[in-house]
Design an enzyme around this catalytic site. Structure first.
Site, short mmCIF file in Angstrom:
data_model
loop_
_atom_site.label_atom_id
_atom_site.label_comp_id
_atom_site.label_asym_id
_atom_site.label_seq_id
_atom_site.Cartn_x
_atom_site.Cartn_y
_atom_site.Cartn_z
N SER A 44 0.78 -1.00 0.16
CA SER A 44 -0.25 -0.44 0.41
C SER A 44 1.12 1.42 0.03
O SER A 44 1.58 1.17 0.29
CB SER A 44 -1.33 -0.30 1.31
OG SER A 44 -1.67 0.62 0.75
N PRO A 45 0.27 2.72 -0.48
CA PRO A 45 0.96 3.71 -0.80
C PRO A 45 1.41 4.09 0.94
O PRO A 45 0.11 3.81 1.96
CB PRO A 45 0.45 4.63 -1.34
CG PRO A 45 -1.27 3.49 -2.11
CD PRO A 45 -0.98 2.33 -1.20
N GLN A 66 1.02 7.10 -7.20
CA GLN A 66 0.49 7.74 -6.17
C GLN A 66 0.51 8.99 -7.37
O GLN A 66 1.17 9.54 -6.47
CB GLN A 66 -0.49 7.55 -5.38
CG GLN A 66 -1.60 7.66 -4.96
CD GLN A 66 -1.29 7.39 -3.33
OE1 GLN A 66 -1.15 8.32 -2.81
NE2 GLN A 66 -2.30 6.38 -3.24
N TYR A 111 -7.33 15.04 0.35
CA TYR A 111 -5.94 15.93 0.33
C TYR A 111 -7.27 16.77 -0.41
O TYR A 111 -8.16 16.44 -0.76
CB TYR A 111 -5.25 14.79 -0.09
CG TYR A 111 -4.57 13.88 0.82
CD1 TYR A 111 -3.83 15.59 1.34
CD2 TYR A 111 -3.90 13.11 0.91
CE1 TYR A 111 -3.27 14.41 2.60
CE2 TYR A 111 -3.58 12.17 1.76
CZ TYR A 111 -2.93 13.56 2.95
OH TYR A 111 -1.97 12.84 3.80
N ARG A 144 -7.86 6.32 -5.69
CA ARG A 144 -8.55 6.15 -4.03
C ARG A 144 -9.05 7.30 -3.98
O ARG A 144 -8.95 7.86 -4.16
CB ARG A 144 -6.39 5.61 -3.50
CG ARG A 144 -7.22 6.04 -1.92
CD ARG A 144 -6.02 5.74 -1.06
NE ARG A 144 -5.70 4.56 -0.78
CZ ARG A 144 -4.58 3.86 -0.08
NH1 ARG A 144 -4.47 4.95 0.54
NH2 ARG A 144 -4.68 2.54 -0.13
N ARG A 174 0.93 -1.41 6.74
CA ARG A 174 1.78 -2.07 8.26
C ARG A 174 2.42 -3.83 8.37
O ARG A 174 3.20 -3.72 8.82
CB ARG A 174 1.35 -1.69 9.51
CG ARG A 174 1.07 0.09 9.91
CD ARG A 174 0.02 0.09 11.17
NE ARG A 174 -0.20 1.18 11.29
CZ ARG A 174 -0.99 2.02 10.95
NH1 ARG A 174 -1.83 1.74 10.18
NH2 ARG A 174 -1.01 3.41 11.41
#
Length: 803
Positions: free
Chosen positions: A447-448, A527, A609, A657, A751
């Site tokens: 994952s980013p 991304q 964002y 996303r 993680r």
């Protein structure tokens, strides 16, 4: 249904008479259900000098519902704490192992599950008898005095007065209850035949989808039916063919379309019997003061107040589709009795009780919520192939998983995998997946993750080469960069990488070249995003979302709303002309990303964002064409998507996303997310990466294992676009379960890949898989087996002498 972890009160320690709080004290139990009665039994048994009184407003034979389910752990705890009650139950309960799923003419059976059920009335009779044997005072047809009054002349008051607890309501300021009402209506009924499995049947009617949950609680006489009969039944005049609990459930909209909100209950019950006539062998459904109701989840901030303590449904509820409230209430009673024995002071005992039970209950409630929401959204799954549908149903709560279902019934799981086209001996996570011209060798995505480690002005450096290269070597099918910013102003922090300068392109090319040559078959994606109002902040470990101590740059957004009032800057609301400039920033960054050799591009429209700020009504207060309704809020993100897609190579996939919910009132909803995904799909998105939240600061996420996956699941099965699921997916078993159930196409883990860069390869090794879905790099092949950890050749113990 699936078993919850045993609490300490039920496993691993005995409950012995003597000692503890309340020696010889006076105890009041409000509510004569199984939980309250069993607490009374245990507390009286542990100290016969205690005066224990149970108040029950109904008559002894009054009860609602029919059979109740008890897990093996619960029964084990009962056996340890009170063998007399356990032996009485053992003579009565019905056991079975199978689950039948009936859907579109198919009956699929999964075995190895292990259930026990007993008639609710008979259970109460057994507990009444045990109470009387021990000297517990039972006051039937008697309203209990208010808990505050009882508390004055009793040492302990146990409020076991159910989901509508008067005690909880009278002290709501202390207990601080929260009640959530859900979207299905259900009714408890019975049938005079014994199912030979836990039965789920799906009926697609002219009004919509309905479901039956059924299980036996009474055996037929020996030799007259498929269930063995080892003992007589004591639940009244039971029918010759045994009896089963039958719960009929339907979404509120379906229930209303069927007219069941406006007709007598008896009439609706007759109609239910017709809908499920095949399962019922044409027999009627039996009511017992039954009524249609919507399930309510009850939680409380506290479970005790002075010497008053909540137990069972008064403290918490969990949807019936994963087990019964009876099970939880009995386990509460076991834990409360044990804690009262182990602690000399009552406050310490009640604190220990809540500390022990709360994690178990909250885990059960998370699983129950996942299960009830699955049934609320049942209509989105009915077109799945029959075996995938059955697997999806069985794993809906996330407690039953691919791995433990394979242990229970390997033949069933093998059939599901065969139907899904999974090669024999291949875990579902190691099957390939194609997006345009890109074929990923497995379903794992790194994952980013923002690293905040750029060298200078947005420049990726050696850290990014090592960080992304290591994870590419670790076996994932797709490795994603962090959010790469499209402009200097669009950075989150000074440590964020960019693609807004020619030298950035060359630096990223160094990373993609390593991935493509050093780890053949691994794809790398970029991304692209713009920080919007969340920009100009410190590095995460220096104060997440906090402004820089100096050198702040101006931030922009859809509307002039700061992320944190009084902390973050008030952003400049972009004009239509300025939006064109931002759009061109994205286009130039995409062109550089293509030349840098990235295989996939993801547009970041999540987490508050810039583009996410346009989508959420909480952050977009515009009155021009780029605000207002969802169509207006989608306009600018779709314009950016179209502009980027136009310059991104045709054969390379592009994903988006999104935050599928803001976790805040008035924000983006799950229904909005479906429409957002549908819009991007119509514009050519190849997949949707479904995240949630981080849009506003007052969000209230429902954290838990795989907690964001239901949003991805819904988008996949309603819109029909591939999805990437994210959010506390931490085990390879979760990935296998999500992929095989058809809830996700790819799973992104963050993680776990920080903890173990070789997470994917280790997942293959742990499952005994070696194949094209997880090839070990040639220099690492010697490490493809777990190293030995110590001597294993010591002499075996041959003889043990007792003292």
């Amino acid at each position: 249904m699936p078993r919850s972890p045993p609490s300490a009160a039920r496993s691993g320690r005995g409950i012995e008479p003597g000692g503890g709080a309340l020696p010889g004290g006076r105890i009041a139990v409000v509510g004569g259900g199984p939980g309250g009665l069993y607490a009374a039994v245990l507390l009286k048994r542990l100290d016969p000098a205690r005066e224990v009184t149970v108040w029950e407003r109904n008559a002894p034979d009054d009860t609602f519902g029919f059979g109740v389910v008890l897990s093996d752990e619960t029964l084990g705890g009962i056996e340890q704490a009170d063998p007399v009650v356990h032996e009485a139950l053992r003579r009565e309960y019905v056991r079975w192992d199978d689950i039948d799923i009936v859907h579109r003419g198919h009956t699929l059976t999964s075995g190895g599950h292990g259930f026990a059920a007993v008639g609710r009335r008979r259970l109460l009779q057994l507990l009444h008898e045990r109470c009387r044997e021990l000297g517990v005072r039972l006051r039937f047809r008697t309203e209990a005095p208010p808990a505050a009054d009882l508390a004055r002349d009793h040492d302990l008051v146990i409020a076991a007065d159910g989901v509508h607890s008067a005690t909880r309501g009278a002290h709501a300021d202390v207990f601080r209850p929260r009640l959530a009402t859900h979207r299905c209506r259900y009714i408890w009924l019975s049938a005079d035949l014994a199912f030979d499995a836990f039965r789920f049947e799906i009926a697609e009617t002219e009004h919509g989808v309905m479901q039956l949950h059924g299980y036996p609680y009474s055996r037929p006489p020996l030799g007259d039916g498929r269930l063995d009969a080892a003992a007589p039944q004591g639940d009244g005049a039971l029918p010759r063919d045994g009896a089963s609990t039958v719960i009929v459930e339907a979404h509120e909209d379906v229930w209303r379309r069927a007219g069941w909100d406006a007709c007598p209950v008896e009439e609706s019950v007759e109609q239910c019997a017709k809908v499920f006539a095949a399962s019922l062998a044409g027999r009627p459904l039996i009511s017992n003061n039954s009524a249609w109701t919507a399930f309510r989840t009850v939680t409380n901030a506290r479970w005790s107040h002075g010497n008053v303590v909540l137990l069972g449904d008064a403290a918490h509820t969990a949807h019936f589709s994963i087990g019964s409230g009876t099970k939880l209430a009995v386990e509460d009673a076991l834990a409360l009795a044990a804690c009262l024995q182990e602690h000399a002071a009552l406050p310490d005992a009640l604190t220990a009780y809540e500390t022990e039970r709360r994690p178990v209950v909250e885990s059960t409630q998370r699983a129950a919520r996942a299960s009830l929401e699955w049934f609320e959204n049942l209509g989105q799954y009915v077109d799945q192939p029959p075996r995938r549908f059955a697997f999806n149903l069985l794993t809906r709560s996330r407690r039953v998983t691919h791995d433990n279902l394979r242990l229970r019934d390997p033949g069933f799981v093998a059939a599901v995998e065969q139907e899904a086209g999974v090669a024999p001996g291949t875990p579902p996570m190691f099957t390939p997946f194609r997006l345009r011209d890109l074929t990923l060798r497995n379903r794992v995505v790194v994952s980013p993750m923002d690293m905040y480690s750029a060298d200078g002005d947005g420049m990726p450096g050696d850290f990014h080469l090592v960080h992304l290269g290591a994870r590419a070597l670790g076996g994932a099918g797709l490795v994603m960069t962090e959010m790469v910013c499209v402009s200097r102003q669009g950075r989150i922090t000074p440590g964020c990488t960019g693609l807004y300068a020619p030298e950035h392109e060359a630096a990223w090319r160094r990373v993609t070249d390593f991935v493509h040559t050093g780890t053949p078959g691994t794809a790398i994606g970029v991304q692209l995003g713009h920080s919007g109002r969340k920009g100009s902040t410190r590095l995460m470990w220096e104060g997440i979302d906090r402004p820089l101590p100096e050198g702040n740059w101006p931030v922009v957004a859809a509307s002039a709303l700061p992320y944190r009032t009084g902390v973050n800057q008030i952003p400049h609301a972009l004009t239509p002309e300025e939006l064109g400039g931002v759009r061109q920033d994205f286009v130039r960054a995409a062109e550089r990303a293509a030349r840098a050799g990235f295989d996939l591009l993801e547009l970041h429209c999540a987490h508050g964002y810039l583009l996410s700020g346009f989508l959420s009504p909480l952050t977009n207060h515009r009155t021009d064409a780029y605000g207002g309704d969802l169509e207006g809020r989608l306009r600018f993100p779709l314009e950016v998507f179209d502009a980027v897609r136009a310059v991104w190579p045709e054969g390379r996939p592009m994903t988006v996303r999104i935050s599928a919910t803001d976790w805040a009132d008035g924000g983006t909803t799950a229904e909005d997310a479906v429409e957002i995904a549908r819009a991007f799909a119509a514009h050519g998105a190849d997949a949707v990466d479904v995240s949630t939240g981080q849009v506003v600061t007052d969000e209230q996420p429902a954290f838990g294992r795989s907690y964001q996956t239901p949003f991805a699941d819904r988008i996949r099965n309603v819109v029909g676009i591939p999805v990437i699921a994210v959010g506390a997916i931490s085990s390879w078993d979760d990935v296998n379960s999500l992929v095989l159930a058809g809830r996700a196409d790819l799973c992104a883990l963050a993680r776990p890949h920080l903890y173990d860069p070789h997470w994917t390869l280790h997942a293959a090794a742990e499952q005994g898989y070696s194949g094209p879905g997880a090839p070990w790099p040639a220099p690492y092949r010697a490490g493809s087996r777990t190293p030995p950890t110590g001597r294993t050749d010591g002499p075996k113990q041959r003889l043990s002498l007792g003292s």
